[in-house]
Scaffold this motif. Structure first.
Motif, PDB file in Angstrom:
ATOM      1  N   ASP A  55      11.055 -26.068 -20.727  1.00 21.00           N
ATOM      2  CA  ASP A  55      11.370 -26.890 -20.208  1.00 21.00           C
ATOM      3  C   ASP A  55       9.974 -26.467 -19.555  1.00 21.00           C
ATOM      4  N   GLN A  56      10.520 -26.456 -18.095  1.00 17.35           N
ATOM      5  CA  GLN A  56       8.838 -25.902 -17.131  1.00 17.35           C
ATOM      6  C   GLN A  56       9.397 -23.891 -16.259  1.00 17.35           C
ATOM      7  N   GLY A  57      10.125 -23.653 -17.418  1.00 18.56           N
ATOM      8  CA  GLY A  57      10.667 -22.619 -16.874  1.00 18.56           C
ATOM      9  C   GLY A  57      12.402 -22.607 -16.776  1.00 18.56           C
ATOM     10  N   ASP A  58      13.248 -23.130 -17.119  1.00 17.53           N
ATOM     11  CA  ASP A  58      14.076 -23.579 -17.282  1.00 17.53           C
ATOM     12  C   ASP A  58      15.011 -22.187 -17.925  1.00 17.53           C
ATOM     13  N   GLY A  59      14.025 -21.304 -19.311  1.00 19.37           N
ATOM     14  CA  GLY A  59      14.465 -20.302 -19.852  1.00 19.37           C
ATOM     15  C   GLY A  59      13.691 -20.321 -21.057  1.00 19.37           C
ATOM     16  N   THR A  60      13.985 -19.274 -21.782  1.00 18.60           N
ATOM     17  CA  THR A  60      13.012 -18.721 -23.184  1.00 18.60           C
ATOM     18  C   THR A  60      14.652 -19.118 -24.049  1.00 18.60           C
ATOM     19  N   VAL A  61      13.600 -19.156 -25.370  1.00 17.80           N
ATOM     20  CA  VAL A  61      14.055 -18.809 -26.477  1.00 17.80           C
ATOM     21  C   VAL A  61      13.272 -18.576 -27.984  1.00 17.80           C
ATOM     22  N   GLU A  62      14.243 -17.311 -28.281  1.00 17.97           N
ATOM     23  CA  GLU A  62      13.241 -16.395 -29.186  1.00 17.97           C
ATOM     24  C   GLU A  62      13.266 -16.234 -30.821  1.00 17.97           C
ATOM     25  N   PHE A  63      13.189 -16.021 -31.156  1.00 20.16           N
ATOM     26  CA  PHE A  63      13.115 -16.034 -33.182  1.00 20.16           C
ATOM     27  C   PHE A  63      12.671 -14.302 -32.985  1.00 20.16           C
ATOM     28  N   ASN A  64      13.166 -13.720 -33.962  1.00 25.22           N
ATOM     29  CA  ASN A  64      12.707 -12.738 -34.595  1.00 25.22           C
ATOM     30  C   ASN A  64      13.460 -12.863 -36.297  1.00 25.22           C
ATOM     31  N   VAL A  65      11.696 -12.006 -36.614  1.00 29.66           N
ATOM     32  CA  VAL A  65      12.380 -12.799 -38.670  1.00 29.66           C
ATOM     33  C   VAL A  65      13.200 -10.934 -38.619  1.00 29.66           C
TER      34      VAL A  65
END
Lengths: 192, 235
Positions: A55-65
């Motif tokens: 959304d507008q900064g409710d958090g983040t999700v990160e994916f790493n291979v």
């Protein structure tokens, strides 16, 4: 006479240039679009990462291979991927199963957002429609792919998921997706 | 002892005439080239603008399958040995986790619980009557039993055991049912049995799986093809 020859040479070269510049009529216009699925997760490399703002900064999700096995006689391709959610303050949200194995045959093009459950394949989004699209990205138009899906894990009135792909975005090739009223937007990639 | 006397005529005196002739030929050739190029350019400019390719709009045909719909499938080399695929109730299963743990007549050691399967379509496969020549003896053997097959909704018409990784989707035209149709060629890479590149020709007009044709490239110049057609009846 020599001046005439020179002039004719110039005319011939100019006409040849114009014809070459024009090309075969409609060659570019008739070149069909191809959805390049093999250029998304299938061409990811270990160490690739991508971050999405929720959304507008409710958090983040990160994916790493972490690992990438492109498949072959030893078996179908699979990627080991670590997923980490962070809250608004940037603190990692504890998850039971942050690393999962993305089996490309069964899991397809889309990320898993929930902890893996044994053989819970019914969380794989179902492709409904794929179209070309153009969105505004960092203030500029960007040609990409719009993939409309169904998330079977959601109730029918909420099941619609829309995913925008671009082959240059790391890991899944996903620019943005909208699911269950939330928008996930890539913040770690810029078009060159 | 000067080697050339200024009063002697120059040895190459007739050269300007020869050179003038060559120049005329060159000028003429260049004029012809310019004229031809001019005609080609005018032709290019006047050529009507070609129709732009239709917009890419792939719709998953399996989501439109209805119970009782039927399609006939056969290898291109043995069209007389065909099978029918008939969509079984309840049709498209989007939420296997809300369904039964068992699918009647179907079992798979990797998927003992049907509630954890990928969303699917289940079809019954049965042998189509053998198309015999007129006057041939009537086959009195009982028809073989229906055999269920599961087709994952993201599998582009391949059964669960045969799924592969999607490579690309490209618009194409294909002659099917006697008509030229617009469809999509879906490139799949399979692993394990029948490993290699497959191309599935799909259209939303084709019933059941949306498949018109399947092609498997076993090796250079060695292609195996399966054809789909709509039979008059599947009874």
């Amino acid at each position: 006479m020599r001046a005439l020859i020179l002039l004719e040479c110039v005319v011939v070269l100019a006409l040849a240039g114009l014809i070459l510049g024009k090309g075969v009529p409609g060659q570019a216009a008739t070149q069909p679009d191809v959805f390049p699925a093999s250029r998304f997760l299938m061409d990811a490399t270990p160490g690739e990462r991508v971050v999405y703002r929720i959304d507008q900064g409710d958090g983040t999700v990160e994916f790493n291979v972490v690992q990438m096995d492109r498949g072959g006689p030893q078996g179908p391709p699979k990627a080991t991927i670590t997923r980490s959610f962070r809250d608004q303050a940037g603190v990692t949200v504890a998850e039971n199963d942050p690393t999962y194995e993305h089996r490309l045959v069964e899991h397809g093009l889309f990320p898993f957002l929930a902890p893996a459950e044994a053989r819970a394949l019914d969380r794989v989004w179902v492709i409904r429609r794929i179209k070309r699209d153009e969105i505004r990205w960092l203030g500029r138009p960007l040609r990409c792919w719009r993939v409309e899906c169904i998330d079977p894990a959601l109730d029918p009135e909420q099941e619609a998921v829309v995913v925008w792909f671009h082959e240059d975005v790391p890991v899944y090739g996903i620019l943005r997706w909208e699911r269950a009223g939330h928008v996930y937007e890539c913040t770690s990639w810029r078009p060159s | 002892m000067s080697p050339a006397r200024p009063s002697q005529p120059v040895a190459a005196a007739p050269a300007p005439r020869v050179s003038g002739g060559v120049e005329r030929v060159v000028a003429l050739a260049l004029a012809v080239m310019a004229a031809v190029l001019g005609v080609v350019y005018v032709d290019l400019v006047r050529a009507p603008a070609p129709e732009p390719p239709p917009p890419f709009d792939f719709v998953n045909p399996m989501l439109s399958a209805h119970v009782g719909e039927c399609v006939e499938l056969s290898a291109a080399t043995t069209p007389e040995l065909a099978s029918w695929l008939v969509v079984r109730s309840p049709g498209v299963v989007l939420r296997p986790h809300r369904g039964d743990a068992k699918i009647a007549g179907w079992s798979h050691p990797r998927y003992p619980d049907a509630r954890t399967l990928l969303p699917y379509l289940v079809c019954d496969a049965r042998s189509a009557p053998v198309r015999k020549k007129p006057g041939a003896a009537v086959d009195t053997a009982p028809p073989p039993r229906d055999e269920p097959y599961l087709f994952p909704l993201n599998g582009f018409g391949l059964p669960l055991e045969a799924m592969g990784v999607l490579s690309d989707i490209a618009p194409t035209t294909i002659t099917w049912g006697g008509q030229t149709r617009k469809g999509y060629a879906v490139g799949i890479r399979r692993y394990g049995q029948l490993e290699g590149p497959w191309v599935l020709y799909l259209s939303k007009d084709a019933p059941v799986l949306g498949t018109m044709k399947r092609s498997y490239l076993r090796g250079p110049g060695d292609e195996q093809v399966w054809l789909f057609r709509v039979p008059e009846s599947c009874r």
